[in-house]
Design an enzyme around this catalytic site. Structure first.
Site, PDB file in Angstrom:
ATOM      1  N   LEU A 125       0.826  -1.359  -0.005  1.00 49.84           N
ATOM      2  CA  LEU A 125       0.170  -0.008   0.054  1.00 49.84           C
ATOM      3  C   LEU A 125       0.890   1.280  -0.104  1.00 49.84           C
ATOM      4  O   LEU A 125       1.644   1.574   0.914  1.00 49.84           O
ATOM      5  CB  LEU A 125      -0.972  -0.072   1.123  1.00 49.84           C
ATOM      6  CG  LEU A 125      -1.733   1.150   1.200  1.00 49.84           C
ATOM      7  CD1 LEU A 125      -2.747   1.416   0.107  1.00 49.84           C
ATOM      8  CD2 LEU A 125      -2.724   1.183   2.508  1.00 49.84           C
ATOM      9  N   HIS A 229       7.438   2.236  10.877  1.00 47.71           N
ATOM     10  CA  HIS A 229       8.027   3.358  10.147  1.00 47.71           C
ATOM     11  C   HIS A 229       7.021   4.541  10.500  1.00 47.71           C
ATOM     12  O   HIS A 229       5.905   4.391  10.228  1.00 47.71           O
ATOM     13  CB  HIS A 229       8.165   3.145   8.794  1.00 47.71           C
ATOM     14  CG  HIS A 229       8.973   4.020   7.887  1.00 47.71           C
ATOM     15  ND1 HIS A 229       8.708   5.089   7.410  1.00 47.71           N
ATOM     16  CD2 HIS A 229      10.565   3.986   7.642  1.00 47.71           C
ATOM     17  CE1 HIS A 229       9.620   5.939   7.122  1.00 47.71           C
ATOM     18  NE2 HIS A 229      10.741   5.163   7.016  1.00 47.71           N
TER      19      HIS A 229
END
Length: 334
Positions: A125, A229
């Site tokens: 994604l 992240h």
């Protein structure tokens, strides 16, 4: 209008541009023309149904229908870990007790496992930075679950997602530097490239054979275990909204978490309904997530829709975007 559609070989240039934008550590979008071309060819075959169901890898593109500009990508892999192992580290607790010393210690450790065989994976994604915050990411993410809900039998009862692990401000992975590089002794980029460009045998060949005690790992690396992240926090929030939970598995290279959810309890799948399409006036209707009702020629968008018994009324422009006609099957999720 933003529309999610199947990817194909003609999308190579656009996909390469998204791969470059995605940055370091986005393993599922390597900056490699051959790998990306193979991915797109497989996507075309997957949507056409010309590959075995378990080998299908559906790649979806987010497109601005008025201009044809590709602004995002996502994928659904029908089954991982079948033709090649899918390795992860599992975070386990090892209890040690000495009656003589009257002392007990619980140690966290990382253990190499191959537990995901046969699971469906949603991933890859990525949305163009200038589109973030405008609903494009949510549409693209949920379109994957509309695809699964259209024909659930094509997919596993367990759905997983791997999130990119933490990278420091200087774009280095503390987990890689503090843990995995000690075994693979390769630059991160080379190892990352080999994940998609080879059969992955090197992972098993060089992987640690014994538990790695977290207490023996440097602080920066241990703090990165299971940490997402900074660019993946929104994706994690979307996954959690669907019902995904942390599984205790982390990526063997960057320490990013793996989350899982039962296929039939995914919020979008659970709330999905199938109707017959009616084209009409929907000016006062609330927007809904809409898609075609089959994997072949799958398309999805978000637009006003009104349920009317067994029919779902949408505007002519929405029907055109989905390439549906009056009377066709259409799916809707809130």
């Amino acid at each position: 209008m933003l529309v999610v559609r199947p990817a194909g070989p003609a999308d190579l240039i656009a996909l390469k541009e998204l791969a470059v934008l995605s940055g370091r550590g986005f393993t599922s979008l390597p900056e490699n023309d051959d790998v990306l071309a193979e991915r797109l060819a497989l996507a075309e075959e997957s949507f056409a149904g010309t590959v075995a169901p378990a080998e299908a890898w559906y790649t979806l593109m987010l497109e601005e229908s008025d201009t044809g500009e590709v602004l995002g990508v996502a994928g659904v892999r029908a089954a991982v870990g079948l033709t090649r192992p899918h390795f992860s580290f599992r975070i386990v607790t090892l209890a040690q007790y000495s009656p003589a010393a009257r002392t007990r210690f619980d140690h966290q450790a990382l253990v190499l496992v191959n537990e995901c065989g046969g699971w469906t994976e949603v991933g890859s994604l990525f949305v163009h930075p200038r589109l973030r915050g405008g609903g494009g990411g949510s549409l693209l993410a949920r379109a994957r679950y509309m695809l699964i809900g259209a024909e659930p039998i094509r997919f596993s009862h367990t759905v997983m997602a791997e999130l990119r692990g933490w990278f420091d401000a200087d774009d280095t992975s503390p987990f890689w530097e503090g843990v995995s590089s000690k075994f693979y002794r390769l630059p991160f980029e080379q190892a990352d490239h080999m994940v998609t460009a080879t059969d992955g045998q090197f992972i098993l060949d060089l992987a640690p054979r014994h538990p790695i005690y977290v207490e023996l790992i440097d602080r920066a690396a241990s703090d990165a275990i299971g940490r997402v992240h900074r660019d993946g926090e929104a994706a994690l929030a979307l996954l959690e909204r669907e019902g995904f939970e942390r599984s205790g598995l982390v990526d063997i290279f960057d320490g990013g978490p793996t989350v899982t959810c039962a296929r039939d309890t995914l919020a979008t799948v659970r709330s999905g309904r199938t109707f017959r399409l009616a084209v009409g006036e929907v000016a006062d209707a609330a927007p809904a997530l809409l898609s075609t009702a089959a994997v072949v020629d799958f398309r999805a968008t978000r637009a006003p829709a009104r349920a009317d018994g067994a029919a779902l009324v949408i505007a002519p422009a929405t029907a055109d975007a989905l390439r549906l006609r009056e009377g066709d099957l259409i799916r809707m999720s809130a």
